[in-house]
Design an enzyme around this catalytic site. Structure first.
Site, PDB file in Angstrom:
ATOM      1  N   HIS A  17       0.872  -1.202   0.000  1.00  0.00           N
ATOM      2  CA  HIS A  17       0.000   0.000   0.000  1.00  0.00           C
ATOM      3  C   HIS A  17       0.898   1.236   0.000  1.00  0.00           C
ATOM      4  CE1 HIS A  17      -3.864   2.141   1.360  1.00  0.00           C
ATOM      5  NE2 HIS A  17      -2.958   3.089   1.181  1.00  0.00           N
ATOM      6  N   HIS A  19       1.609   5.373  -1.741  1.00  0.00           N
ATOM      7  CA  HIS A  19       1.268   6.546  -2.563  1.00  0.00           C
ATOM      8  C   HIS A  19       2.563   7.163  -3.075  1.00  0.00           C
ATOM      9  CE1 HIS A  19      -2.896   6.648  -0.958  1.00  0.00           C
ATOM     10  NE2 HIS A  19      -2.319   6.145   0.117  1.00  0.00           N
ATOM     11  N   LYS A 104      -9.472  -0.053  -5.686  1.00  0.00           N
ATOM     12  CA  LYS A 104      -9.444   0.576  -4.368  1.00  0.00           C
ATOM     13  C   LYS A 104     -10.767   1.279  -4.108  1.00  0.00           C
ATOM     14  CE  LYS A 104      -7.769   2.147  -0.506  1.00  0.00           C
ATOM     15  NZ  LYS A 104      -6.754   3.188  -0.295  1.00  0.00           N
ATOM     16  N   HIS A 141     -10.518   1.346   1.868  1.00  0.00           N
ATOM     17  CA  HIS A 141     -10.280   2.343   2.912  1.00  0.00           C
ATOM     18  C   HIS A 141     -11.485   2.199   3.835  1.00  0.00           C
ATOM     19  CE1 HIS A 141      -8.721   6.251   4.517  1.00  0.00           C
ATOM     20  NE2 HIS A 141      -9.896   6.145   5.110  1.00  0.00           N
ATOM     21  N   HIS A 179      -4.650  -0.446   5.851  1.00  0.00           N
ATOM     22  CA  HIS A 179      -4.145   0.358   6.971  1.00  0.00           C
ATOM     23  C   HIS A 179      -5.084   0.325   8.177  1.00  0.00           C
ATOM     24  CE1 HIS A 179      -6.788   3.161   4.932  1.00  0.00           C
ATOM     25  NE2 HIS A 179      -5.903   3.514   4.033  1.00  0.00           N
ATOM     26  N   ASP A 256       1.451   2.657   3.531  1.00  0.00           N
ATOM     27  CA  ASP A 256       0.597   3.829   3.324  1.00  0.00           C
ATOM     28  C   ASP A 256       1.423   5.115   3.343  1.00  0.00           C
ATOM     29  OD1 ASP A 256      -1.748   5.226   2.789  1.00  0.00           O
ATOM     30  OD2 ASP A 256      -2.263   5.442   4.906  1.00  0.00           O
TER      31      ASP A 256
HETATM   32  C1  NCD Z   1      -3.435   9.154   1.976  1.00  0.00           C
HETATM   33  C2  NCD Z   1      -2.958  10.171   0.943  1.00  0.00           C
HETATM   34  O1  NCD Z   1      -2.450  11.229   1.317  1.00  0.00           O
HETATM   35  O2  NCD Z   1      -3.084   9.885  -0.245  1.00  0.00           O
HETATM   36  N1  NCD Z   1      -3.458   9.788   3.266  1.00  0.00           N
HETATM   37  C3  NCD Z   1      -3.434   9.193   4.476  1.00  0.00           C
HETATM   38  O3  NCD Z   1      -3.550   9.880   5.494  1.00  0.00           O
HETATM   39  N2  NCD Z   1      -3.276   7.886   4.592  1.00  0.00           N
HETATM   40  C4  NCD Z   1      -4.759   8.606   1.580  1.00  0.00           C
HETATM   41  C5  NCD Z   1      -5.161   7.381   2.376  1.00  0.00           C
HETATM   42  O4  NCD Z   1      -4.586   6.308   2.215  1.00  0.00           O
HETATM   43  O5  NCD Z   1      -6.103   7.495   3.176  1.00  0.00           O
HETATM   44 ZN    ZN Z   2      -3.288   5.099   1.550  1.00  0.00          ZN
END
Ligand code: NCD
Ligand code: ZN
Length: 352
Positions: A17, A19, A104, A141, A179, A256
């Site tokens: 997971h 970003h 997702k 989520h 998460h 995450d």
């Molecule tokens: C994530 C993001 O910034 O893309 N932020 C977070 O607090 N985890 C989005 C997510 O996974 O909820």
């Molecule tokens: Zn995330």
């Protein structure tokens, strides 16, 4: 393996997971992840979101161009699509054929860039049925978004209001509860009855293993410890740590890691997301060591995720040593900067 070693070797982990964003900043964050992980599931919450196979292919090409520019040949991005009220059965089939690893689910309004998310799962029934039929995982989520539900209860309410009814309706749909942050989620996943099938799993972040909600308010507001789902009470952290270190294959690594520029975090309305990619493995090692369970790290970090996604396990190894490493106060992020998790502190474990 002794449980107080100063060096551990494990099969190279994957991040299930992650970003990495797009454009200028992507290269900097990719470099941190590719130093540690062989593969990562790339989240689709761009602006606009990655809702189709064509968009995912174009994103994958931009990622590959950045990897080429970095000279990285040993990292594979695994692509996902963003589920919407309008995702078609045809797109699910195209995704399966294209090697997309999951869809997702962002409940609309739940987190960063979730405005285009699902307003009500009933709109997605045909797509979800198709996903079940072709063995396409749904990555959730897991928070409800009603303003009248306390932010610290949103995950627990999601289990009863959304997840359990969904699993009743589509018992063979593969679901990853992403998460997780609560005792309720850890126990739900642990105790779910699946008839021996791999239909439910959960990812756990380093921040939820290492911190409780006090960390958001320690001596003043700490925007860099704010993420969604938000950190919870100590009893929840303890339950997550127990799940992660239990050797149960339903729990695996997903950082995450979610980069936001320093100024977007340190603001009147700061963004949600912790940047843990800089030394995520060291952070996980610290968490596992805190309960004398370093011997359980390899399963969690390197085996259970690939098994769930029916991908081959990695074969290369990595080594972590107990050698203090300073985490910089900030790091370059495109033409701006980012503050990593534990900025300015020392952490015990480093990757060789
Ligand atoms: C994530 C993001 O910034 O893309 N932020 C977070 O607090 N985890 C989005 C997510 O996974 O909820
Ligand atoms: Zn995330």
């Amino acid at each position: 393996m002794s449980n107080s070693p100063t060096k551990i070797q494990l099969i190279q982990p994957d991040d299930w997971h992650l970003h990495i964003r797009d454009g200028e900043v992507m290269k900097d964050v990719l470099a941190d992840t590719a130093r540690q992980f062989a593969r990562a599931i790339i989240m689709p919450n761009l602006k606009p979101p990655v809702t189709t196979v064509d968009l995912a292919k174009a994103y994958q090409e931009r990622i590959q161009a950045n990897l080429n520019a970095l000279g990285v040949t040993s990292f594979t991005p695994l692509m996902t699509l963003y589920l919407t009220d309008n995702t078609s059965v045809d797109e699910v089939h195209k995704a399966k054929a294209a090697g997309i690893v999951g869809f997702k689910l962002y409940p609309a309004g739940a987190t960063t860039n979730s405005d285009a998310g699902v307003s009500d799962l009933k709109h997605c029934h045909a797509a979800l049925e198709a996903m079940q039929a072709v063995g396409m995982p749904l990555l959730v989520h897991g928070e409800v978004t009603h303003a009248d539900i306390d932010i610290f209860d949103r995950e627990a309410v999601f289990i009863d209001a959304v997840l359990e009814p969904l699993r009743k309706k589509l018992p063979e749909l593969k679901i990853v509860f992403e998460h997780i942050t609560t005792k309720q989620a850890a126990h739900y996943v642990r105790d779910a009855v699946t008839g021996g099938k791999n239909t439910i799993a959960a990812t756990i972040t380093p921040q939820h293993l290492l911190m409780n909600r006090n960390a958001i308010f320690a001596g003043g507001i700490r925007p860099h410890n704010y993420c969604l789902p938000v950190l919870k009470r100590e009893e929840h952290r303890v339950a997550l740590l127990e799940a992660a270190t239990s050797g149960n294959s339903r729990f695996f690594l997903g950082t995450d890691s979610a980069p936001h520029a320093k100024g977007a975090k340190e603001a009147a309305c700061g963004c949600a997301g912790c940047y843990s990619a800089f030394n995520a493995l060291g952070l996980y090692a610290e968490a596992f060591e805190s309960v004398g369970k370093l011997d359980k790290l390899e399963g969690f970090a390197s085996f259970f995720g690939s098994d769930f996604y029916t991908l081959p396990r990695n074969s290369k190894t990595v080594t972590l040593v107990k050698q203090p490493q300073s985490i910089p106060a900030q790091l370059p992020l495109g033409d701006t900067t980012i503050v990593p998790l534990r900025a300015g502190e020392t952490i015990a474990w480093s990757l060789v």
